[in-house]
Design a protein around this motif. Structure first.
Motif, PDB file in Angstrom:
ATOM      1  N   TRP A   1      14.392   8.633  -9.991  1.00  0.00           N
ATOM      2  CA  TRP A   1      14.165  10.072  -9.858  1.00  0.00           C
ATOM      3  C   TRP A   1      14.253  10.494  -8.395  1.00  0.00           C
ATOM      4  CZ3 TRP A   1      10.372  12.675  -7.122  1.00  0.00           C
ATOM      5  CH2 TRP A   1      10.294  14.053  -7.350  1.00  0.00           C
ATOM      6  N   PHE A   2      13.584   9.758  -7.505  1.00  0.00           N
ATOM      7  CA  PHE A   2      13.577  10.109  -6.085  1.00  0.00           C
ATOM      8  C   PHE A   2      14.992  10.031  -5.492  1.00  0.00           C
ATOM      9  CE2 PHE A   2      13.254   9.036  -1.587  1.00  0.00           C
ATOM     10  CZ  PHE A   2      12.376   9.995  -1.118  1.00  0.00           C
ATOM     11  N   TYR A   3      15.720   8.986  -5.828  1.00  0.00           N
ATOM     12  CA  TYR A   3      17.065   8.815  -5.292  1.00  0.00           C
ATOM     13  C   TYR A   3      17.986   9.935  -5.764  1.00  0.00           C
ATOM     14  CZ  TYR A   3      21.673   6.860  -4.407  1.00  0.00           C
ATOM     15  OH  TYR A   3      22.960   6.681  -3.976  1.00  0.00           O
ATOM     16  N   ALA A   4      17.843  10.352  -7.016  1.00  0.00           N
ATOM     17  CA  ALA A   4      18.673  11.444  -7.526  1.00  0.00           C
ATOM     18  C   ALA A   4      18.388  12.742  -6.782  1.00  0.00           C
ATOM     19  CB  ALA A   4      18.425  11.627  -9.028  1.00  0.00           C
ATOM     20  N   VAL A   5      17.102  12.990  -6.474  1.00  0.00           N
ATOM     21  CA  VAL A   5      16.733  14.167  -5.683  1.00  0.00           C
ATOM     22  C   VAL A   5      17.330  14.079  -4.285  1.00  0.00           C
ATOM     23  CG1 VAL A   5      14.789  15.284  -4.525  1.00  0.00           C
ATOM     24  CG2 VAL A   5      14.648  14.750  -6.959  1.00  0.00           C
ATOM     25  N   LEU A   6      17.211  12.898  -3.680  1.00  0.00           N
ATOM     26  CA  LEU A   6      17.750  12.694  -2.332  1.00  0.00           C
ATOM     27  C   LEU A   6      19.262  12.944  -2.315  1.00  0.00           C
ATOM     28  CD1 LEU A   6      16.920   9.812   0.085  1.00  0.00           C
ATOM     29  CD2 LEU A   6      19.289  10.170  -0.549  1.00  0.00           C
ATOM     30  N   LYS A   7      19.958  12.405  -3.298  1.00  0.00           N
ATOM     31  CA  LYS A   7      21.417  12.561  -3.348  1.00  0.00           C
ATOM     32  C   LYS A   7      21.807  14.016  -3.566  1.00  0.00           C
ATOM     33  CE  LYS A   7      25.469  10.384  -5.413  1.00  0.00           C
ATOM     34  NZ  LYS A   7      25.954   9.424  -6.441  1.00  0.00           N
ATOM     35  N   LEU A   8      21.099  14.709  -4.448  1.00  0.00           N
ATOM     36  CA  LEU A   8      21.380  16.128  -4.684  1.00  0.00           C
ATOM     37  C   LEU A   8      21.191  16.937  -3.406  1.00  0.00           C
ATOM     38  CD1 LEU A   8      21.794  18.493  -6.839  1.00  0.00           C
ATOM     39  CD2 LEU A   8      19.295  18.658  -6.778  1.00  0.00           C
ATOM     40  N   THR A   9      20.086  16.668  -2.706  1.00  0.00           N
ATOM     41  CA  THR A   9      19.785  17.409  -1.481  1.00  0.00           C
ATOM     42  C   THR A   9      20.811  17.119  -0.399  1.00  0.00           C
ATOM     43  OG1 THR A   9      17.443  17.218  -2.055  1.00  0.00           O
ATOM     44  CG2 THR A   9      17.964  17.921   0.184  1.00  0.00           C
ATOM     45  N   LYS A  10      21.165  15.850  -0.251  1.00  0.00           N
ATOM     46  CA  LYS A  10      22.134  15.452   0.778  1.00  0.00           C
ATOM     47  C   LYS A  10      23.495  16.092   0.542  1.00  0.00           C
ATOM     48  CE  LYS A  10      24.511  11.357   2.576  1.00  0.00           C
ATOM     49  NZ  LYS A  10      24.658   9.887   2.468  1.00  0.00           N
ATOM     50  N   GLU A  11      23.929  16.121  -0.702  1.00  0.00           N
ATOM     51  CA  GLU A  11      25.286  16.572  -1.006  1.00  0.00           C
ATOM     52  C   GLU A  11      25.416  18.084  -1.159  1.00  0.00           C
ATOM     53  OE1 GLU A  11      26.355  14.391  -4.478  1.00  0.00           O
ATOM     54  OE2 GLU A  11      26.559  12.463  -3.423  1.00  0.00           O
TER      55      GLU A  11
ATOM     56  N   LEU B   1       0.835  -1.200   0.000  1.00  0.00           N
ATOM     57  CA  LEU B   1       0.000   0.000   0.000  1.00  0.00           C
ATOM     58  C   LEU B   1       0.868   1.247   0.000  1.00  0.00           C
ATOM     59  CD1 LEU B   1      -2.822  -0.978   2.536  1.00  0.00           C
ATOM     60  CD2 LEU B   1      -2.966  -0.878   0.031  1.00  0.00           C
ATOM     61  N   TRP B   2       0.398   2.282  -0.678  1.00  0.00           N
ATOM     62  CA  TRP B   2       1.162   3.518  -0.790  1.00  0.00           C
ATOM     63  C   TRP B   2       1.558   4.100   0.568  1.00  0.00           C
ATOM     64  CZ3 TRP B   2       4.422   6.515  -2.904  1.00  0.00           C
ATOM     65  CH2 TRP B   2       4.541   7.850  -2.487  1.00  0.00           C
ATOM     66  N   PRO B   3       0.677   4.169   1.585  1.00  0.00           N
ATOM     67  CA  PRO B   3       1.099   4.754   2.865  1.00  0.00           C
ATOM     68  C   PRO B   3       2.327   4.071   3.467  1.00  0.00           C
ATOM     69  CG  PRO B   3      -1.287   4.558   2.813  1.00  0.00           C
ATOM     70  CD  PRO B   3      -0.769   3.827   1.609  1.00  0.00           C
ATOM     71  N   LEU B   4       2.456   2.751   3.280  1.00  0.00           N
ATOM     72  CA  LEU B   4       3.615   2.036   3.807  1.00  0.00           C
ATOM     73  C   LEU B   4       4.881   2.435   3.059  1.00  0.00           C
ATOM     74  CD1 LEU B   4       2.103  -1.544   4.253  1.00  0.00           C
ATOM     75  CD2 LEU B   4       2.391   0.238   5.979  1.00  0.00           C
ATOM     76  N   LEU B   5       4.789   2.556   1.750  1.00  0.00           N
ATOM     77  CA  LEU B   5       5.942   2.979   0.963  1.00  0.00           C
ATOM     78  C   LEU B   5       6.291   4.433   1.264  1.00  0.00           C
ATOM     79  CD1 LEU B   5       8.058   2.528  -1.201  1.00  0.00           C
ATOM     80  CD2 LEU B   5       6.335   3.044  -2.936  1.00  0.00           C
ATOM     81  N   ALA B   6       5.267   5.273   1.398  1.00  0.00           N
ATOM     82  CA  ALA B   6       5.509   6.691   1.698  1.00  0.00           C
ATOM     83  C   ALA B   6       6.253   6.850   3.013  1.00  0.00           C
ATOM     84  CB  ALA B   6       4.173   7.435   1.745  1.00  0.00           C
ATOM     85  N   GLU B   7       5.911   6.025   3.995  1.00  0.00           N
ATOM     86  CA  GLU B   7       6.595   6.079   5.294  1.00  0.00           C
ATOM     87  C   GLU B   7       8.079   5.766   5.140  1.00  0.00           C
ATOM     88  OE1 GLU B   7       6.460   3.850   9.669  1.00  0.00           O
ATOM     89  OE2 GLU B   7       5.012   3.347   8.120  1.00  0.00           O
ATOM     90  N   GLN B   8       8.401   4.778   4.312  1.00  0.00           N
ATOM     91  CA  GLN B   8       9.803   4.420   4.098  1.00  0.00           C
ATOM     92  C   GLN B   8      10.555   5.510   3.336  1.00  0.00           C
ATOM     93  OE1 GLN B   8      11.368   1.794   5.468  1.00  0.00           O
ATOM     94  NE2 GLN B   8       9.405   1.444   6.504  1.00  0.00           N
ATOM     95  N   LEU B   9       9.906   6.129   2.362  1.00  0.00           N
ATOM     96  CA  LEU B   9      10.543   7.229   1.634  1.00  0.00           C
ATOM     97  C   LEU B   9      10.822   8.397   2.571  1.00  0.00           C
ATOM     98  CD1 LEU B   9       8.427   7.223  -1.665  1.00  0.00           C
ATOM     99  CD2 LEU B   9      10.691   6.210  -1.287  1.00  0.00           C
ATOM    100  N   ASN B  10       9.894   8.648   3.468  1.00  0.00           N
ATOM    101  CA  ASN B  10      10.070   9.714   4.448  1.00  0.00           C
ATOM    102  C   ASN B  10      11.247   9.411   5.366  1.00  0.00           C
ATOM    103  OD1 ASN B  10       9.412  12.046   6.076  1.00  0.00           O
ATOM    104  ND2 ASN B  10       8.545  10.613   7.554  1.00  0.00           N
ATOM    105  N   VAL B  11      11.311   8.169   5.856  1.00  0.00           N
ATOM    106  CA  VAL B  11      12.414   7.759   6.729  1.00  0.00           C
ATOM    107  C   VAL B  11      13.749   7.900   6.012  1.00  0.00           C
ATOM    108  CG1 VAL B  11      13.474   5.750   7.859  1.00  0.00           C
ATOM    109  CG2 VAL B  11      11.048   6.234   8.193  1.00  0.00           C
ATOM    110  N   LYS B  12      13.791   7.456   4.768  1.00  0.00           N
ATOM    111  CA  LYS B  12      15.024   7.511   3.984  1.00  0.00           C
ATOM    112  C   LYS B  12      15.461   8.951   3.751  1.00  0.00           C
ATOM    113  CE  LYS B  12      18.020   5.066   1.531  1.00  0.00           C
ATOM    114  NZ  LYS B  12      18.841   3.987   2.129  1.00  0.00           N
ATOM    115  N   PHE B  13      14.522   9.807   3.389  1.00  0.00           N
ATOM    116  CA  PHE B  13      14.854  11.203   3.098  1.00  0.00           C
ATOM    117  C   PHE B  13      15.303  11.927   4.362  1.00  0.00           C
ATOM    118  CE2 PHE B  13      14.485  15.358   1.132  1.00  0.00           C
ATOM    119  CZ  PHE B  13      14.752  15.080  -0.202  1.00  0.00           C
ATOM    120  N   LYS B  14      14.634  11.660   5.461  1.00  0.00           N
ATOM    121  CA  LYS B  14      14.997  12.305   6.723  1.00  0.00           C
ATOM    122  C   LYS B  14      16.375  11.883   7.189  1.00  0.00           C
ATOM    123  CE  LYS B  14      13.330  13.192  11.414  1.00  0.00           C
ATOM    124  NZ  LYS B  14      12.242  12.931  12.403  1.00  0.00           N
TER     125      LYS B  14
END
Length: 790
Positions: free
Chosen positions: A569-579, A505-518
């Motif tokens: 796409w999401f990972y590239a955004v995450l990497k750009l933001t992190k670096e 379900l999307w809410p479960l995936l969204a939670e993991q994306l949030n955890v990863k980004f944070k």
């Protein structure tokens, strides 16, 4: 109002109160002696102060007396269950606490404190009650059960000593009987005198008396053996239940947290507590095992047949207690620090393995060796099916993969850290269907042999790391991380390696994306961010709660109209933001996850020069600046996206400072207020010289036609920057309304190549250049300037 009466007024607390009490202190005793119990000074007794022991003993005596008196009040058959329960409690208190009254004090203090906690939670506002579990601390429950097993083990130890003493007394008395028999035989002769006859009669009478006593003692010994066997059986059941809670619940939960930590979630530092519990369990199991062995030894020394129909529990108890110890040792051999889950071939990596009961069982007296190998998903499945050959199979070669466990006396830890392992070879399996290399999972297998009790027991143990994906090139990292994220997030405990669901379900995936980004950037995703991400992967919808995302949709199929997947796409955004963008992202200066259309709508309601930053939809790892400009017509423009390559040359804050068209960060924050703390250069001041040379400074500029220059900053030397794209909708502002008209970009722009750089430098746009540069006599210029060519 009495505490016991208060707690019964709250249904939530009443439902949980049962879990506080055990056979150590039955809830019936708490109920029928409620007021007396609450009137006693339990909390003022210091259980580590010997001077308070007499007070504890007195309270124990009074408790037993009050309980006995209470039993007398329940006469009649209808009260038989209550009377029986209270009588059992009285016997239990005498047996368990007479030698250790402090233990009773600890039990009652713990129960009263947990009652108070339940009352405080019940009195809290309703919304707080819902978020706060109405249960006693799991840790407190386990500690209480451990205390109960300690008490039972001490009791059985005393009972065993009594049994041994009784058996030794029986043997001595039996020897006396044999002496009497020998004496009678000596008196047997043809010549029987009166004195001999009298002596023989006396001896026979004494022998008969001794044999009666021996018969009675034999019956008592037999009953003691049966009783103690039943007691050990009860203790074993309690230890099994407690070990199941510690290993199958708490340790599994810690492993699950460790797995989530692979996605960036915080890891609860609860391993030391788990080690303490496991060591206590190991100690209790070992003591009970030794006691059961001693009972078997006593039985062998003096065989007494059991009554018909009575089962001999001792052999079964010995096997069960040994099996319990084996389960504890093998389950507490764990990977404390996981190897990297994206494992690059030929790169060095580390891992730490630990035995939680190593110090308590003295395994360190014969330090065991541990070997690490890499195995495939299929080999892991065979290993869990108890395939003997699986332990010797491997799917690659690891250097520096053997080491000896070390014992740290200060912490009681037995562990080994492999610091310089290196994967030199990898054997890949035949891939299934469209499975990519980065979807193939391996794991590290750690194996060892532990000797316990001076080689009395030898345990062959092994444990598996979390799944790893092996890569050979850096460009595989993104997709490998997708495999690991999905596995860490959605695998179930006890699964068949390494099965994961095809969709979630999307809410479960969204939670993991949030955890990863944070974890990567320091700040998580807002509800608006998550809604934008949902629309990107699932399309527009009013409710994403029950919508599912498949693995294929997540990182196999490209997004509509793009050549990359959602995760890429999401990972590239995450990497750009992190670096490059971590600080402005954390202080909220970057909106980021917003569509181009939404950005337009927001900006068209704001002042000229208002801008915002959003992640590019079309370019992976890109961020663009959208701003509103008014040249008589209200329009929104978007700069071509900046990428990591751009920011490695000049940072975001300095690029924003360069652009005079940008005045206010959305909604209305002056750009210097938002970004000045991140400026690292000042183009308005001369650069310092290096070895006689002046270091130039790069400056961004937006060509004039794309929005009128603003006067919010001092004029700066302009340089043409990357291409930019205008908003597709251009608005014509008239008093009181905003009217939308469609217009071609070419109709509103001037060719940037027609603007001469010299015009800006000289400040004179009307200067007439010669039509034919070939008419200029260069030699004459050189002569007039007194320059000589060499």
């Amino acid at each position: 109002m009495a505490q016991w009466a208060t707690i019964q007024q709250y249904p939530q607390a009443t439902r949980q109160i049962q879990s506080i009490y055990s056979s150590q202190f039955p809830i019936e005793v708490r109920h029928f002696l409620a007021q007396w119990i609450e009137d006693q000074p339990w909390m003022s007794i210091e259980t580590d102060n010997p001077q308070h022991e007499s007070v504890a003993s007195t309270l124990l005596e009074q408790l037993v007396i009050n309980l006995s008196n209470k039993v007398q009040e329940f006469e009649g058959d209808q009260f038989f269950p209550i009377r029986l329960k209270l009588q059992e409690a009285t016997a239990t208190f005498k047996q368990n606490y007479e030698q250790n009254p402090f233990q009773l004090v600890r039990v009652i203090k713990n129960c009263l404190q947990m009652e108070k906690n339940l009352i405080e939670q019940a009195k809290a506002p309703e919304q707080k009650v819902e978020s706060t579990p109405m249960v006693p601390s799991v840790s407190a429950q386990i500690e209480l059960k451990l205390e109960e097993q300690v008490q039972r083990t001490q009791t059985s130890e005393q009972t065993l000593k009594h049994l041994q003493s009784e058996q030794e007394s029986f043997i001595i008395q039996y020897q006396d009987s044999l002496k009497i028999t020998a004496q009678i035989q000596q008196l047997q002769s043809p010549q029987q005198t009166t004195e001999i006859v009298a002596k023989e009669a006396m001896l026979r009478k004494e022998k008969e008396k001794v044999e009666q006593q021996l018969s009675q003692k034999a019956q008592e010994l037999l009953q003691h053996r049966i009783t103690i066997a039943l007691y050990y059986n009860s203790t074993l059941m309690g230890l099994q239940e407690l070990q199941k809670q510690v290993l199958d619940t708490e340790l599994i939960q810690w492993k699950r947290q460790q797995q989530q930590a692979g996605n960036g979630a915080p890891l609860n530092e609860g391993l030391e507590t788990l080690q303490k519990w496991c060591e206590q369990l190991a100690d209790l199991i070992w003591q009970n095992r030794q006691q059961i062995k001693k009972v078997n030894l006593l039985r062998a020394q003096l065989p007494i047949d059991l009554p018909p129909g009575t089962k001999n529990l001792l052999p079964e108890l010995n096997d069960s207690i040994t099996g319990l110890l084996s389960s504890l040792v093998t389950s507490t051999f764990i990977v404390e620090t996981q190897p990297p889950q994206v494992l690059k071939k030929d790169a060095r990596f580390a891992a730490t393995v630990r035995l939680l009961v190593g110090g308590k069982l003295n395994v360190h007296m014969n330090p065991p060796q541990v070997k690490a190998t890499i195995i495939s998903e299929k080999q892991a499945q065979d290993l869990l099916k108890s395939d003997v050959k699986a332990k010797n199979e491997m799917s690659g070669e690891i250097l520096n993969n053997v080491g000896t466990m070390e014992y740290q006396s200060s912490s009681g830890q037995l562990s080994i850290t492999f610091r310089n392992m290196q994967l030199k070879k990898i054997k890949r399996a035949d891939r299934k269907g469209t499975e990519a290399v980065t979807e193939e999972k391996f794991c590290i297998l750690f194996q060892s042999d532990f000797n316990v009790g001076g080689n009395e027991l030898v345990f062959q143990v092994w444990t598996l790391s979390l799944p790893v994906v092996v890569t050979v090139h850096g460009n595989q990292e993104c997709n490998a991380l997708a495999t690991i994220l999905w596995d860490n997030a959605f695998s179930s405990p006890g699964r068949n390696p390494f099965e994961v669901p095809e969709s979630v379900l999307w809410p479960l995936l969204a939670e993991q994306l949030n955890v990863k980004f944070k974890a990567a950037t320091g700040r998580g995703l807002t509800d608006d961010n998550i809604k934008y991400l949902a629309s990107k992967i699932l399309g527009q919808s009013d409710d994403y709660t029950n919508m599912a995302v498949s693995w294929v949709h997540f990182n196999k199929e490209a997004l509509p109209g793009r050549n990359f997947t959602f995760w890429e796409w999401f990972y590239a955004v995450l990497k750009l933001t992190k670096e490059h963008l971590k600080s402005p992202w954390n202080d909220g200066s970057i909106i980021g996850f917003i569509s181009k259309f939404q950005a337009q709508e927001w900006l068209l309601t704001k002042t000229n020069g208002t801008f915002l930053l959003r992640y590019s939809d079309s370019e992976m790892g890109g961020i663009t600046i959208a701003w509103v400009a008014d040249n008589g017509k209200l329009e929104v423009w978007n700069l071509a996206p900046f990428t990591s390559k751009d920011f490695s040359i000049r940072g975001l804050a300095d690029r924003i400072k360069d652009l005079s068209n940008l005045a206010y960060l959305y909604p209305d924050i002056p750009k210097n207020q938002a970004f000045s703390k991140y400026y690292v250069s000042n183009p308005e001041q001369p650069s310092s010289s290096i070895d006689g040379y002046i270091k130039p400074t790069l400056v961004n500029v937006i060509p004039v036609p794309y929005g009128a220059p603003m006067n919010y900053d001092n004029p700066q030397t302009p340089q043409l920057m990357s291409p930019l794209s205008p908003a597709t909708t251009i608005y014509d502002r008239s008093p009181g309304s905003v009217q939308s008209t469609q217009q071609n970009v070419e109709e509103m722009t001037t060719d940037a190549n027609q603007i001469h750089l010299d015009d800006f430098l000289m400040g004179d746009m009307d200067y007439n250049y010669p039509d034919d540069f070939g008419q200029i006599n260069v030699n004459e210029l050189l002569t007039n300037s007194n320059l000589t060519a060499t």
